[in-house]
Write a protein that holds these residues in place. Sequence first.
Motif, PDB file in Angstrom:
ATOM      1  N   ALA A  81      16.410  61.539 -17.898  1.00  6.76           N
ATOM      2  CA  ALA A  81      15.498  61.189 -16.907  1.00  6.76           C
ATOM      3  C   ALA A  81      15.483  62.440 -16.847  1.00  6.76           C
ATOM      4  N   LEU A  82      16.652  63.372 -16.641  1.00  2.00           N
ATOM      5  CA  LEU A  82      15.848  65.064 -15.974  1.00  2.00           C
ATOM      6  C   LEU A  82      15.593  65.773 -16.915  1.00  2.00           C
ATOM      7  N   CYS A  83      15.635  65.310 -18.545  1.00  2.00           N
ATOM      8  CA  CYS A  83      15.300  66.084 -19.269  1.00  2.00           C
ATOM      9  C   CYS A  83      13.849  66.092 -19.907  1.00  2.00           C
ATOM     10  N   THR A  84      13.205  64.466 -19.372  1.00  2.00           N
ATOM     11  CA  THR A  84      12.134  64.342 -19.632  1.00  2.00           C
ATOM     12  C   THR A  84      11.190  65.420 -17.959  1.00  2.00           C
ATOM     13  N   GLY A  85      11.800  65.201 -17.205  1.00  3.38           N
ATOM     14  CA  GLY A  85      11.286  66.322 -15.932  1.00  3.38           C
ATOM     15  C   GLY A  85      11.206  67.448 -16.586  1.00  3.38           C
ATOM     16  N   VAL A  86      12.461  68.085 -17.167  1.00  2.60           N
ATOM     17  CA  VAL A  86      12.078  69.918 -17.634  1.00  2.60           C
ATOM     18  C   VAL A  86      10.668  69.443 -18.254  1.00  2.60           C
ATOM     19  N   TYR A  87      11.271  68.850 -19.465  1.00  4.84           N
ATOM     20  CA  TYR A  87       9.509  68.649 -20.475  1.00  4.84           C
ATOM     21  C   TYR A  87       8.424  69.323 -19.967  1.00  4.84           C
TER      22      TYR A  87
ATOM     23  N   LEU B  18      12.917  65.608 -10.238  1.00  5.89           N
ATOM     24  CA  LEU B  18      13.552  67.381  -9.791  1.00  5.89           C
ATOM     25  C   LEU B  18      13.170  67.825 -11.404  1.00  5.89           C
ATOM     26  N   GLY B  19      13.567  67.230 -12.347  1.00  6.50           N
ATOM     27  CA  GLY B  19      13.177  67.902 -13.448  1.00  6.50           C
ATOM     28  C   GLY B  19      12.059  68.918 -13.562  1.00  6.50           C
ATOM     29  N   VAL B  20      10.899  68.098 -13.066  1.00  3.54           N
ATOM     30  CA  VAL B  20      10.009  68.967 -13.650  1.00  3.54           C
ATOM     31  C   VAL B  20       9.544  70.206 -12.739  1.00  3.54           C
ATOM     32  N   ALA B  21      10.577  70.356 -11.971  1.00  3.05           N
ATOM     33  CA  ALA B  21      10.161  71.201 -10.296  1.00  3.05           C
ATOM     34  C   ALA B  21      11.469  72.388 -11.267  1.00  3.05           C
ATOM     35  N   ILE B  22      12.323  72.204 -11.733  1.00  2.35           N
ATOM     36  CA  ILE B  22      13.788  72.775 -12.328  1.00  2.35           C
ATOM     37  C   ILE B  22      12.657  73.661 -13.990  1.00  2.35           C
TER      38      ILE B  22
END
Length: 176
Positions: free
Chosen positions: A116-122, A41-45
């Motif tokens: 986990a969310l920030c891992t995806g966002v970055y 989800l973070g990657v998508a964001i």
Amino acid sequence: MSGGTEPDRAPNDHHGDKQEPPRPGSVRPTSRRLLVAIAVLGVAIGVTTVKAIEAGGGVAPAVSWLTLIAWGFLAALLFAAARNTHQRVQVRRERIEPSRAVFLLMIGKASAFVGALCTGVYAGFALSFLQAMGSSGPRNRVIMAGAAAVVSVLVVTAGLLLERACRIPEDPDKTP
């Protein structure tokens, strides 16, 4: 806080598809699948944010050194708390105040989720600039965002270790 498993049962043995209900006052360990889903989800964001900002004529944010330092400091604090808690609860079998134990458990869980969310966002930021790696600006953005994703994984790991350190030993009354 969660206790360990029963002595003759594997941790994930649920007798088919049925799961045992949690013991009263216990918390289930954080699901690795949930953490992966949060990271996706973070990657998508991250990708969507960069595309939306650039489509509006803006310049997507860059990850700074201060971000890396702050995440690294947080990871170090969490690793230290996990080690200290493990030593007290698991090794020396000391009892800690219930409110402190719950606080540490929730800090561990929250850190794993946010990490986990920030891992995806970055990672999403890094992926967004990957196609333009030939020039130095996007290359630096990919490197910094990738490094931030790696440091965020350390926060997730430290959070999970802190959560695990909070588990009540199998036989808390038995002294080593």
